[in-house]
Write an enzyme that holds these catalytic residues in place. Sequence first.
Site, PDB file in Angstrom:
ATOM      1  CB  SER A 234      -0.690  -0.114   1.416  1.00  7.90           C
ATOM      2  OG  SER A 234      -0.308  -0.110   2.006  1.00  7.90           O
TER       3      SER A 234
ATOM      4  CG  ASN B 297       2.225  -0.460  -5.472  1.00  7.81           C
ATOM      5  OD1 ASN B 297       2.948  -0.409  -6.487  1.00  7.81           O
ATOM      6  ND2 ASN B 297       2.311  -2.108  -5.157  1.00  7.81           N
ATOM      7  CE1 TYR B 298      -4.544  -0.164  -5.022  1.00 10.57           C
ATOM      8  CE2 TYR B 298      -2.310  -1.515  -4.200  1.00 10.57           C
ATOM      9  CZ  TYR B 298      -3.538  -1.548  -5.205  1.00 10.57           C
ATOM     10  OH  TYR B 298      -3.871  -2.117  -5.971  1.00 10.57           O
ATOM     11  CG  LEU B 299      -0.829   4.178   1.434  1.00 10.29           C
ATOM     12  CD1 LEU B 299      -0.085   4.391   2.722  1.00 10.29           C
ATOM     13  CD2 LEU B 299      -2.320   4.788   1.641  1.00 10.29           C
TER      14      LEU B 299
END
Length: 519
Positions: free
Chosen positions: A473, A476-478
């Site tokens: 995360s 890639n997501y934050l």
Amino acid sequence: MKLSVQAEEVATFFAKMLDHEYTTKDIFRKNFFKDWRKEMTSEEKSKITDLNKCDFTEMNEYFKAQAEARKQMTKEEKQKIKEENERILQEYGFCVMDNHKERIGNFRIEPPGLFRGRGDHPKMGMLKRRIRPEDIIINCSKDSKHPKPPPGTKWKEVRYDNKVTWLASWTENIQGSIKYIMLNPSSRIKGEKDWQKYETARRLKKCVDRIRAQYREDWKSKEMRIRQRAVALYFIDKLALRAGNEKEEGETADTVGCCSLRVEHIKLYPEIDGQEFVVEFDFLGKDSIRYYNKIPVEKRVFKNLQLFLENKQPEDDLFDRLNTSILNKHLQELMDGLTAKVFRTYNASITLQQQLKELTSPEENVPAKILSYNRANRAVAVLCNHQRAPPKTFEKSMQNLQTKIDAKKDQLADARRELKSAKADAKVRKDEKTKKAVEAKKKAVQRIEEQLMKLEVQATDREENKQIALGTSKLNYLDPRISVAWCKKWGVPIEKIYNKTQREKFAWAIDMADEDFEF
């Protein structure tokens, strides 16, 4: 038994993994043995008929001894290897793109070995074949000096495609998937892509309330396909589920996403554990990671799910009027560039930002603030179902840490005793020297208290992180600007949150974000 070269090489792949639990799994052993036999001579095949009768211990000991020898290398030997690696990096690790020298990400091709897969992958243990120059497509500009294949070989193809960002590609033999050599994450083009990804998620923030109102309305639709689409979208939003892509039957592990959920993957409880309208999910998600969750949902979602389950067998699709392309087409209509992944990015980033606001306290010192950051990151990893098996060395490293904590506590007790006696001394003598001694002892106690706290924070962090993978995360997501802004606001050095490689990847965010940045 002396093996032929090919059979021996494949045997060594297994021998190196002897201490790993993979080599105890039936499917791994079965696939390995089948592929190993393909490499054997007819004489070897007639003798080696049962893997359970093969003893790889001697080979395994040889590789362990080699690993030990590497650890015992002198400083000079290590320096030599470092210099050689640097030379290779300078020769193969860079390219020129749009007149800029850019670092290449993975310029080394993966060597042959045994396929591991994630979770219980049906192909684990199969032989990953050696990639030859004849398997590789090189992509570059017409006028460029492209790498030459090894003498006596040739590339599969040299092409000039400026619409893609990969520099070389080949197809691996296990899943038939295409592998690429790309630019390093710190390259300009990757940074721009990253920035665009997070900007798209920020655009979703502006219209997410409208989208949520819309799918709530759609739960009541007269058309079953619209109801199914709306419930699926609710799960993608609320639980950060992946959309799920259709796959060839039997080709890969039986993994599913939201659109491909089957009846057997959910259970409905009108009431359980004091909560109403609870849905229990249990399925294998991406990379064969189990997704298990019990969650209360809104009454109308629950009623719809009951409806979707009517007259269906366990192996039937839950959303039988929906697939990924229908859902993605609908998401595009709701907002340009919207996909299920954008929802994951949005919900992950917004969760991090909210958690950081709740958990960070101005009174905390830097180690305690880092613990708060990791706890916020953990909340996101739980939301996204980023799990991992506890590291093999977990128990041992926790014991070592506990030993350090106990030693530090003893040291603190000693320092406090010394401070007490220095104070008693100062009461009697009342001279400058004893005053200074008390101050010095006070500082020593403070320093040891801080060191102890740092160790205790570390232990808490490790324990809480045991089965959660924070890296996925975080990378890639934050939105990295949230982390950078938090560091700047609370005086936490950025290197405590991002390592050197990550700082290179997020250089654009470090330059861009000030402490007031809001996702």
